[in-house]
Scaffold this motif. Structure first.
Motif, short mmCIF file in Angstrom:
data_model
loop_
_atom_site.label_atom_id
_atom_site.label_comp_id
_atom_site.label_asym_id
_atom_site.label_seq_id
_atom_site.Cartn_x
_atom_site.Cartn_y
_atom_site.Cartn_z
N ALA A 208 41.71 37.26 -25.64
CA ALA A 208 42.26 36.01 -26.11
C ALA A 208 41.38 34.75 -26.19
N HIS A 209 40.35 34.70 -25.46
CA HIS A 209 39.37 33.89 -25.64
C HIS A 209 38.30 33.77 -26.61
N LEU A 210 37.99 34.95 -26.79
CA LEU A 210 37.24 35.49 -28.14
C LEU A 210 37.97 35.26 -29.37
N GLU A 211 39.25 35.63 -29.35
CA GLU A 211 39.91 35.37 -30.58
C GLU A 211 40.11 33.85 -30.92
N ALA A 212 40.25 33.16 -29.94
CA ALA A 212 40.49 31.71 -30.08
C ALA A 212 39.17 30.95 -30.66
N ALA A 213 37.91 31.50 -30.12
CA ALA A 213 36.83 31.03 -30.69
C ALA A 213 36.27 31.46 -32.12
N LEU A 214 36.91 32.46 -32.39
CA LEU A 214 36.29 33.38 -33.63
C LEU A 214 37.55 33.10 -34.91
N TRP A 215 38.77 33.17 -34.23
CA TRP A 215 39.80 32.81 -35.09
C TRP A 215 40.49 31.72 -34.93
N PRO A 216 40.14 30.45 -34.95
CA PRO A 216 40.84 29.27 -34.86
C PRO A 216 42.01 28.99 -35.66
N GLN A 217 42.27 29.65 -36.78
CA GLN A 217 43.56 29.57 -37.70
C GLN A 217 44.08 30.78 -37.69
N GLY A 218 44.10 31.60 -36.81
CA GLY A 218 44.79 32.91 -36.69
C GLY A 218 43.91 34.16 -37.15
N PRO A 219 44.11 35.44 -36.88
CA PRO A 219 43.54 36.64 -37.18
C PRO A 219 43.06 36.75 -38.63
N VAL A 220 41.77 37.09 -38.74
CA VAL A 220 41.37 37.32 -40.08
C VAL A 220 40.78 38.95 -40.12
N CYS A 221 41.21 39.44 -41.24
CA CYS A 221 40.72 40.96 -41.11
C CYS A 221 39.35 41.07 -41.69
N PRO A 222 38.46 41.59 -41.08
CA PRO A 222 37.18 41.88 -41.07
C PRO A 222 36.73 42.82 -42.32
N HIS A 223 37.56 43.57 -42.79
CA HIS A 223 37.47 44.42 -43.73
C HIS A 223 37.59 43.83 -45.23
N CYS A 224 38.83 43.17 -45.30
CA CYS A 224 39.03 42.39 -46.50
C CYS A 224 39.07 40.96 -46.47
N GLY A 225 39.02 40.20 -45.41
CA GLY A 225 39.01 39.15 -45.39
C GLY A 225 40.43 38.06 -45.51
N SER A 226 41.60 39.08 -45.22
CA SER A 226 42.95 38.43 -45.46
C SER A 226 43.27 37.70 -43.96
N MET A 227 44.16 36.61 -44.11
CA MET A 227 44.30 35.75 -42.94
C MET A 227 45.89 35.93 -42.81
N GLY A 228 46.19 35.99 -41.57
CA GLY A 228 47.75 35.89 -41.22
C GLY A 228 48.37 37.14 -41.77
N LYS A 229 47.82 38.11 -42.52
CA LYS A 229 48.77 39.33 -42.97
C LYS A 229 48.31 40.59 -42.12
N HIS A 230 49.06 40.86 -41.12
CA HIS A 230 48.74 41.77 -40.23
C HIS A 230 49.82 42.28 -39.25
#
Length: 314
Positions: A17-39
């Motif tokens: 949770a801590h690392l996600e908050a640091a790296l994804w401040p606006q929500g999860p980002v797919c590292p493969h295609c770069g899409s946000m919020g679609k998971h």
């Protein structure tokens, strides 16, 4: 309360949770295609696991994918502890110490510390000394009398066989940049200095011969002191000195000799990155241990270091 007693240093769920908050401040980002919020959330299957909802992707990922922590078998909470220890120890912390403190093998600790050093490398290419600022230039030697010499060369206490390090410090911004060089000739150093220092900068060095023609390269001027004659600050112009970079070297030397003790040339660039990172994010510049660690964690993205790759020159 000790910083190391925080939940994310001991609980895997809190660590993710801590690392996600640091790296994804606006929500999860797919590292493969770069899409946000679609998971799709698959965290019940495996901690931190998600699956991309984009039809063209549909790949699974966690926050560690696409970072230096990818494929690491060490618990994330322990990796965050190691990052904090390396960022908060002024002269570094050895892999043996990490191995004992975290209860992991020495081999794992050695690889982990190199991953963290890779995260500390910022790759900044912006010229130093912009606007006519002062840049101090100096070199140092790393190694000891047991450093391997070319075959047939006599053993001794000279420095020709040691690793050569060139460092620059922007006196106005307090930023430091270091690199390993093959030799200290003007032919080798001048192209490096031109690439890393703004043309209008004012440069400061000692009286070494390889710096003799810098005034023709940098329009801000070239000041130098004669260390060989015991002069460390110009008596007329007190701004002419290299004391800032000498102070940075003193910390680097104490860390390399007292903590790490030995370093092969193929790894030296990462140790330089570690000391540069702590220097560039020091308390004097308003950065405490916790903030320094957060900055190091943000630096893990887009980098990858395999064990095999860490054993050879990068």
């Amino acid at each position: 309360m000790s910083v190391l007693s925080k939940p994310y240093f001991h609980c895997e769920e809190a660590a993710f949770a801590h690392l996600e908050a640091a790296l994804w401040p606006q929500g999860p980002v797919c590292p493969h295609c770069g899409s946000m919020g679609k998971h799709y959330d698959l965290r019940k299957t495996r901690l931190g696991l998600r699956k991309c909802a984009e039809k063209a992707c549909r790949k699974q990922f966690t926050v560690k994918v696409g970072t230096v922590f990818e494929s690491a078998h060490i618990p994330l909470a322990k990796m965050l502890q190691a990052t904090y220890l390396m960022c908060s120890s002024k002269k570094g912390v050895s892999s043996h110490q990490i191995h004992r403190l975290l209860g992991i093998t020495y081999k794992s600790a050695w690889f982990l510390t190199h991953r963290i050093r890779e995260a500390m490398r910022d790759g900044s290419l912006a010229p130093m000394g912009g606007g006519g600022g002062i840049v101090e230039i100096d070199e140092t030697f790393i190694g000891n009398d047991r450093t391997k010499k070319p075959k047939g060369e006599k053993k001794g206490r000279g420095y020709a066989h040691k690793h050569k390090v060139l460092s620059l410090v922007d006196r106005d911004t307090g930023q430091k940049r270091s690199m390993v060089v093959d030799d200290l000739s003007a032919k080798t150093l001048l192209p490096i200095l031109k690439e890393n220092i703004a043309k209008e900068a004012r440069v400061m060095t000692d009286e070494a011969g390889q710096y003799g023609k810098l005034s023709a390269t940098f329009t801000g001027g070239h000041g130098f002191t004669r260390h060989g004659q015991g002069e460390y600050v110009d008596l007329v112009d007190r701004t002419i000195h290299t004391n800032t970079i000498e102070g940075a070297f003193s910390v680097f030397k104490r860390g390399m000799k007292g903590v790490y003790q030995h370093c092969g040339k193929q790894h030296l660039h990462r140790y330089l990155a570690e000391f540069d990172f702590r220097y560039n994010n020091r308390v004097k510049l308003g950065c405490g241990d916790t903030e320094r660690t957060e900055r190091a964690m943000r630096g893990i993205v887009g980098k990858r270091l395999t064990y095999r790759g860490s054993r050879v020159a990068a």
